[in-house]
Design a protein around this motif. Structure first.
Motif, PDB file in Angstrom:
ATOM      1  N   GLU A  55     -12.896 -16.167  14.122  1.00  0.00           N
ATOM      2  CA  GLU A  55     -13.734 -15.588  13.104  1.00  0.00           C
ATOM      3  C   GLU A  55     -12.921 -15.352  11.712  1.00  0.00           C
ATOM      4  N   LEU A  56     -11.566 -15.113  11.828  1.00  0.00           N
ATOM      5  CA  LEU A  56     -10.870 -14.801  10.642  1.00  0.00           C
ATOM      6  C   LEU A  56     -10.517 -16.237  10.100  1.00  0.00           C
ATOM      7  N   ASN A  57     -10.547 -17.191  10.674  1.00  0.00           N
ATOM      8  CA  ASN A  57     -10.614 -18.411  10.160  1.00  0.00           C
ATOM      9  C   ASN A  57     -11.762 -18.937   9.197  1.00  0.00           C
ATOM     10  N   THR A  58     -12.814 -18.316   9.505  1.00  0.00           N
ATOM     11  CA  THR A  58     -14.111 -18.531   8.751  1.00  0.00           C
ATOM     12  C   THR A  58     -14.044 -18.058   7.421  1.00  0.00           C
ATOM     13  N   ASN A  59     -13.170 -17.186   6.944  1.00  0.00           N
ATOM     14  CA  ASN A  59     -13.127 -16.695   5.398  1.00  0.00           C
ATOM     15  C   ASN A  59     -14.246 -15.934   5.243  1.00  0.00           C
ATOM     16  N   GLU A  60     -14.848 -15.241   6.232  1.00  0.00           N
ATOM     17  CA  GLU A  60     -16.115 -14.512   5.792  1.00  0.00           C
ATOM     18  C   GLU A  60     -15.980 -12.881   5.819  1.00  0.00           C
ATOM     19  N   TYR A  61     -14.583 -12.654   6.163  1.00  0.00           N
ATOM     20  CA  TYR A  61     -14.477 -11.138   6.217  1.00  0.00           C
ATOM     21  C   TYR A  61     -13.376 -10.844   5.495  1.00  0.00           C
ATOM     22  N   LEU A  62     -13.550  -9.439   5.053  1.00  0.00           N
ATOM     23  CA  LEU A  62     -12.251  -8.908   4.419  1.00  0.00           C
ATOM     24  C   LEU A  62     -11.778  -7.496   5.029  1.00  0.00           C
ATOM     25  N   VAL A  63     -10.417  -7.390   5.254  1.00  0.00           N
ATOM     26  CA  VAL A  63      -9.926  -6.471   5.773  1.00  0.00           C
ATOM     27  C   VAL A  63      -9.251  -5.516   4.630  1.00  0.00           C
ATOM     28  N   ILE A  64      -9.820  -4.502   4.383  1.00  0.00           N
ATOM     29  CA  ILE A  64      -9.317  -3.375   3.553  1.00  0.00           C
ATOM     30  C   ILE A  64      -8.788  -2.295   4.059  1.00  0.00           C
ATOM     31  N   SER A  65      -7.642  -1.659   3.242  1.00  0.00           N
ATOM     32  CA  SER A  65      -6.977  -0.363   3.540  1.00  0.00           C
ATOM     33  C   SER A  65      -7.344   0.369   2.229  1.00  0.00           C
ATOM     34  N   TRP A  66      -8.225   1.463   2.447  1.00  0.00           N
ATOM     35  CA  TRP A  66      -8.747   2.181   1.673  1.00  0.00           C
ATOM     36  C   TRP A  66      -7.793   3.161   0.932  1.00  0.00           C
ATOM     37  N   ASN A  67      -7.842   3.358  -0.264  1.00  0.00           N
ATOM     38  CA  ASN A  67      -6.798   4.329  -0.915  1.00  0.00           C
ATOM     39  C   ASN A  67      -7.313   5.825  -0.899  1.00  0.00           C
ATOM     40  N   LYS A  68      -6.772   6.540  -0.038  1.00  0.00           N
ATOM     41  CA  LYS A  68      -7.421   7.788   0.138  1.00  0.00           C
ATOM     42  C   LYS A  68      -6.657   8.820  -0.543  1.00  0.00           C
ATOM     43  N   TYR A  69      -5.120   8.488  -1.259  1.00  0.00           N
ATOM     44  CA  TYR A  69      -4.693   9.288  -2.013  1.00  0.00           C
ATOM     45  C   TYR A  69      -4.304   8.546  -3.377  1.00  0.00           C
ATOM     46  N   SER A  70      -3.944   9.634  -4.244  1.00  0.00           N
ATOM     47  CA  SER A  70      -3.556   8.990  -5.685  1.00  0.00           C
ATOM     48  C   SER A  70      -2.206   8.474  -5.623  1.00  0.00           C
ATOM     49  N   PHE A  71      -1.315   8.631  -4.176  1.00  0.00           N
ATOM     50  CA  PHE A  71      -0.144   8.249  -4.435  1.00  0.00           C
ATOM     51  C   PHE A  71       0.111   7.158  -3.009  1.00  0.00           C
ATOM     52  N   GLU A  72       0.983   6.477  -3.029  1.00  0.00           N
ATOM     53  CA  GLU A  72       1.448   5.587  -1.850  1.00  0.00           C
ATOM     54  C   GLU A  72       1.554   6.500  -0.695  1.00  0.00           C
ATOM     55  N   LYS A  73       0.955   6.653   0.318  1.00  0.00           N
ATOM     56  CA  LYS A  73       1.487   7.485   1.444  1.00  0.00           C
ATOM     57  C   LYS A  73       2.327   6.620   2.574  1.00  0.00           C
ATOM     58  N   ASN A  74       3.219   7.330   3.096  1.00  0.00           N
ATOM     59  CA  ASN A  74       4.021   6.648   4.054  1.00  0.00           C
ATOM     60  C   ASN A  74       3.188   6.077   5.151  1.00  0.00           C
ATOM     61  N   LYS A  75       3.053   5.079   5.505  1.00  0.00           N
ATOM     62  CA  LYS A  75       2.310   4.345   6.536  1.00  0.00           C
ATOM     63  C   LYS A  75       2.710   4.452   8.008  1.00  0.00           C
ATOM     64  N   ARG A  76       4.079   4.918   8.169  1.00  0.00           N
ATOM     65  CA  ARG A  76       4.713   5.312   9.540  1.00  0.00           C
ATOM     66  C   ARG A  76       4.449   4.104  10.351  1.00  0.00           C
ATOM     67  N   GLY A  77       4.477   3.022  10.016  1.00  0.00           N
ATOM     68  CA  GLY A  77       4.435   1.706  10.877  1.00  0.00           C
ATOM     69  C   GLY A  77       3.042   1.339  11.077  1.00  0.00           C
TER      70      GLY A  77
END
Length: 184
Positions: A55-77
């Motif tokens: 599926e990922l090789n079909t190039n039909e999808y987007l994986v998006i991490s949405w910006n919930k904060y106005s600053f870069e939040k520590n992702k904790r891994g």
């Protein structure tokens, strides 16, 4: 629903999706492993990897991490993201910008077609889906690796108020591609 009952239901739904949506890419051995699903979780995970790679090789999808904060939040891994078809983006909580990532199946710690209710804790329990930096990742809504992209995007089974196809990703195994915005 008790977590053991949920895990069995998730396994059965995964097997159903394999047979209905992916029969063209599965081998005879894969079908045998699906029939023996109760004794074969490792083999089911291999099938899940095969499906995600396809599926990922079909190039039909987007994986998006949405910006919930106005600053870069520590992702904790870990990084929380959504997966959507490129022509039908499903934003998290109606947000309009984020970061597009390239992922592989190995990056997925867990996934769910709703909020994973994910918490970092000191102790492993029946809801544990992974461990990063000496902390256990517990998903109290039952995120799993036994799920297909089509299951995540299919909204029929989800009566939960937030429908955003959550991916819980290992931050060390993803690659930032671009910034995303859907502002007009």
């Amino acid at each position: 629903m008790k977590i053991n009952d949920l895990r069995l239901k998730q396994t059965l739904l995964f097997c159903k999706s394999c047979l209905n949506d992916y029969q063209d890419i599965l081998s005879k051995e894969d079908f045998e492993n699906i029939k023996d699903y109760q004794h074969n979780e490792d083999n089911l995970l291999k099938i899940a990897k095969k499906i995600w790679d396809y599926e990922l090789n079909t190039n039909e999808y987007l994986v998006i991490s949405w910006n919930k904060y106005s600053f870069e939040k520590n992702k904790r891994g870990i990084v929380f993201a959504t997966i959507s078809k490129k022509d039908k983006i499903n934003a998290f909580c109606n947000l309009d910008n984020g970061t597009i990532y390239e992922i592989t199946y190995e990056a997925i710690i867990g996934a769910l077609n709703k909020d994973g209710a994910t918490i970092f804790e000191d102790k492993k329990n029946e809801y544990t889906i992974g461990k990063i930096n000496d902390k256990y990742i517990n998903s109290y809504n039952g995120a799993t690796k036994l799920i297909t992209p089509k299951q995540l995007i299919d909204q029929r089974e989800n009566n939960y108020h937030s429908k955003y196809n959550e991916l819980i990703l290992d931050a060390t195994k993803i690659k930032e591609i671009a910034k995303y915005t859907n502002k007009i």
